[in-house]
Design a protein around this motif. Structure first.
Motif, PDB file in Angstrom:
ATOM      1  N   UNK A   5       0.799  -0.997   0.014  1.00 56.38           N
ATOM      2  CA  UNK A   5      -0.045  -0.086   0.012  1.00 56.38           C
ATOM      3  C   UNK A   5       1.070   1.130   0.074  1.00 56.38           C
ATOM      4  N   UNK A   6       0.968   2.003  -1.438  1.00 58.48           N
ATOM      5  CA  UNK A   6       1.613   3.159  -1.024  1.00 58.48           C
ATOM      6  C   UNK A   6       0.598   4.338  -1.180  1.00 58.48           C
ATOM      7  N   UNK A   7      -0.515   4.338  -0.803  1.00 58.71           N
ATOM      8  CA  UNK A   7      -1.574   5.089  -1.093  1.00 58.71           C
ATOM      9  C   UNK A   7      -1.352   6.249   0.112  1.00 58.71           C
ATOM     10  N   UNK A   8      -0.673   6.115   1.058  1.00 58.67           N
ATOM     11  CA  UNK A   8      -0.242   7.238   1.778  1.00 58.67           C
ATOM     12  C   UNK A   8       0.350   8.393   1.156  1.00 58.67           C
ATOM     13  N   UNK A   9       1.432   8.066   0.456  1.00 55.08           N
ATOM     14  CA  UNK A   9       1.839   9.015  -0.311  1.00 55.08           C
ATOM     15  C   UNK A   9       1.199   9.903  -1.376  1.00 55.08           C
ATOM     16  N   UNK A  10       0.263   9.013  -2.083  1.00 56.83           N
ATOM     17  CA  UNK A  10      -0.524   9.438  -2.823  1.00 56.83           C
ATOM     18  C   UNK A  10      -1.507  10.565  -2.275  1.00 56.83           C
ATOM     19  N   UNK A  11      -2.038  10.318  -1.072  1.00 58.08           N
ATOM     20  CA  UNK A  11      -2.999  11.144  -0.518  1.00 58.08           C
ATOM     21  C   UNK A  11      -2.027  12.597   0.011  1.00 58.08           C
ATOM     22  N   UNK A  12      -0.780  12.494   0.480  1.00 59.01           N
ATOM     23  CA  UNK A  12       0.123  13.523   0.662  1.00 59.01           C
ATOM     24  C   UNK A  12       0.363  14.430  -0.715  1.00 59.01           C
ATOM     25  N   UNK A  13       0.157  13.702  -1.685  1.00 62.11           N
ATOM     26  CA  UNK A  13       0.474  14.554  -2.861  1.00 62.11           C
ATOM     27  C   UNK A  13      -0.703  15.044  -3.559  1.00 62.11           C
ATOM     28  N   UNK A  14      -1.914  14.239  -3.373  1.00 62.82           N
ATOM     29  CA  UNK A  14      -2.979  14.380  -4.181  1.00 62.82           C
ATOM     30  C   UNK A  14      -4.099  15.366  -3.361  1.00 62.82           C
ATOM     31  N   UNK A  15      -4.028  15.754  -1.991  1.00 66.66           N
ATOM     32  CA  UNK A  15      -5.107  16.308  -1.099  1.00 66.66           C
ATOM     33  C   UNK A  15      -5.075  17.763  -1.552  1.00 66.66           C
ATOM     34  N   UNK A  16      -4.012  18.204  -2.006  1.00 68.13           N
ATOM     35  CA  UNK A  16      -4.032  19.708  -2.299  1.00 68.13           C
ATOM     36  C   UNK A  16      -3.150  19.827  -3.619  1.00 68.13           C
ATOM     37  N   UNK A  17      -3.516  21.090  -4.420  1.00 70.44           N
ATOM     38  CA  UNK A  17      -3.009  21.381  -5.733  1.00 70.44           C
ATOM     39  C   UNK A  17      -1.486  21.420  -5.657  1.00 70.44           C
ATOM     40  N   UNK A  77       1.970   6.119 -10.700  1.00 73.88           N
ATOM     41  CA  UNK A  77       1.352   6.971 -11.680  1.00 73.88           C
ATOM     42  C   UNK A  77      -0.045   6.594 -12.023  1.00 73.88           C
ATOM     43  N   UNK A  78      -0.149   5.262 -12.150  1.00 71.28           N
ATOM     44  CA  UNK A  78      -1.409   4.760 -12.451  1.00 71.28           C
ATOM     45  C   UNK A  78      -2.301   4.752 -11.188  1.00 71.28           C
ATOM     46  N   UNK A 102      -2.326  16.146 -14.819  1.00 71.33           N
ATOM     47  CA  UNK A 102      -1.375  15.919 -15.826  1.00 71.33           C
ATOM     48  C   UNK A 102      -0.418  15.044 -15.165  1.00 71.33           C
ATOM     49  N   UNK A 103      -0.086  13.772 -15.700  1.00 70.65           N
ATOM     50  CA  UNK A 103       0.820  12.679 -15.287  1.00 70.65           C
ATOM     51  C   UNK A 103       1.802  12.286 -16.412  1.00 70.65           C
ATOM     52  N   UNK A 149      -3.602  27.755 -14.385  1.00 68.90           N
ATOM     53  CA  UNK A 149      -5.218  28.104 -13.729  1.00 68.90           C
ATOM     54  C   UNK A 149      -6.072  27.010 -13.843  1.00 68.90           C
ATOM     55  N   UNK A 150      -5.604  26.113 -14.823  1.00 61.54           N
ATOM     56  CA  UNK A 150      -6.880  24.832 -15.127  1.00 61.54           C
ATOM     57  C   UNK A 150      -5.860  23.611 -14.713  1.00 61.54           C
ATOM     58  N   UNK A 151      -4.889  23.665 -13.866  1.00 59.15           N
ATOM     59  CA  UNK A 151      -4.571  22.342 -13.562  1.00 59.15           C
ATOM     60  C   UNK A 151      -4.444  22.206 -12.152  1.00 59.15           C
ATOM     61  N   UNK A 152      -4.866  21.342 -11.593  1.00 54.60           N
ATOM     62  CA  UNK A 152      -4.981  20.686 -10.233  1.00 54.60           C
ATOM     63  C   UNK A 152      -3.482  20.159  -9.827  1.00 54.60           C
ATOM     64  N   UNK A 153      -3.080  19.097 -10.435  1.00 54.44           N
ATOM     65  CA  UNK A 153      -1.669  18.465 -10.081  1.00 54.44           C
ATOM     66  C   UNK A 153      -1.052  18.097 -11.342  1.00 54.44           C
ATOM     67  N   UNK A 154       0.215  18.318 -11.310  1.00 56.07           N
ATOM     68  CA  UNK A 154       1.314  17.809 -11.998  1.00 56.07           C
ATOM     69  C   UNK A 154       2.058  16.838 -11.384  1.00 56.07           C
ATOM     70  N   UNK A 155       2.380  15.723 -12.151  1.00 57.42           N
ATOM     71  CA  UNK A 155       3.293  14.621 -11.456  1.00 57.42           C
ATOM     72  C   UNK A 155       4.040  13.971 -12.507  1.00 57.42           C
ATOM     73  N   UNK A 156       5.291  14.286 -12.489  1.00 54.12           N
ATOM     74  CA  UNK A 156       6.043  13.758 -13.543  1.00 54.12           C
ATOM     75  C   UNK A 156       7.094  12.746 -12.905  1.00 54.12           C
ATOM     76  N   UNK A 157       7.489  11.754 -13.725  1.00 54.49           N
ATOM     77  CA  UNK A 157       8.639  10.659 -13.433  1.00 54.49           C
ATOM     78  C   UNK A 157       9.542  10.566 -14.491  1.00 54.49           C
ATOM     79  N   UNK A 158      10.898  10.124 -14.043  1.00 54.05           N
ATOM     80  CA  UNK A 158      11.939   9.999 -14.920  1.00 54.05           C
ATOM     81  C   UNK A 158      12.984   9.246 -14.189  1.00 54.05           C
ATOM     82  N   UNK A 159      14.087   8.747 -14.957  1.00 48.73           N
ATOM     83  CA  UNK A 159      15.314   8.202 -14.510  1.00 48.73           C
ATOM     84  C   UNK A 159      16.315   9.419 -14.207  1.00 48.73           C
TER      85      UNK A 159
END
Length: 265
Positions: A27-39, A56-57, A150-151, A188-198
């Protein structure tokens, strides 16, 4: 009678497939909650095979309101399931792109796939990539009344695949920069941006239009957002590791640290 072991999600990047197939899941949703609860606007760099795509999924399923997938997980009773946001997901993990033209075609296809999923459209006869991307973001916000998520997965792969060809890598970098620069104008139209890479490229080059990105790569609070801890192996994966030589396992797979608790790949 011995209970059968849960299947392991080897190579599976879909939360829905993992949960609905009854696979072993940490369960990694604790991290998802911290990132997603605010813009917010976030970037995370990790080596390959660390579970970036699955996380990301997880964010996508969360914002799209797939409540059934999260029952029994940390976030379920903390999340407002009536709150749904349109998601635009750009995934550069597949295939090898060897020219600016190939990258342009890939971006156009990704934008078209997202537009169709969101029941929107883009007139390519009158638009370039930034124009279509901007129209898609604004259109999704207008259609739903909710700001857009945006993911971006493996944002740097087109460059890394050509790192031994400097001129080609530079051409691909400029093509990606052209895409990512759209995001600042649509803030102004974006709630969240999350980008991943190496890798972590300089904000002065690829991310010049995204100087507000919050880099989580060496943030101790998110050290274990990807990878597995010792506790994960001893509990969630315990039945699969009965009789394992823990010292040898650590020598092979442990030792990755991101300013916090070390994790297994």
């Amino acid at each position: 009678m011995t209970q059968p072991l849960q299947p392991l999600p080897v190579g599976i990047n879909s939360l829905r497939m993992v949960i609905e197939s009854g696979m072993t899941y940490v369960d990694k949703t604790r991290f998802a909650y911290e990132l997603a609860r605010l813009p917010g606007r976030y970037f995370l760099s990790r080596p390959r095979r660390f579970g970036k795509s699955l996380f990301l999924d997880t964010l996508q399923e969360l914002f799209e309101g797939s409540e059934a997938l999260f029952r029994g997980l940390y976030i379920h009773d903390r999340w407002d399931w009536t709150r749904r946001h349109p998601v635009i997901r750009l995934d550069f993990a597949g295939g090898v792109l060897q020219s600016g033209v190939a990258l342009q075609l890939r971006i156009e296809r990704l934008l078209q796939e997202n537009a169709e999923r969101l029941a929107l459209s883009c007139d390519w006869t009158r638009n370039d990539v930034p124009g279509c991307f901007g129209d898609l973001i604004r259109g999704a916000h207008t259609a739903t009344g909710q700001r857009v998520v945006i993911l971006v997965d493996e944002y740097d792969k087109p460059i890394l695949d050509n790192i031994d060809q400097p001129a080609r890598a530079a051409e691909l970098r400029e093509g990606l920069k052209n895409l990512y620069s759209t995001l600042k104008a649509q803030d102004a139209h974006i709630q969240l941006i999350f980008m991943t890479g190496v890798t972590k490229f300089s904000k002065a080059s690829l991310f010049s239009g995204l100087n507000q990105l919050n880099d989580l790569t060496l943030d101790a609070r998110f050290a274990t957002v990807c990878g597995y801890t010792q506790a994960d192996l001893e509990t969630t994966f315990g039945p699969h590791l009965a009789g394992v030589d823990w010292d040898q396992l650590k020598r092979w797979y442990n030792g990755y640290g991101f300013l916090g608790e070390p994790v297994y790949n």
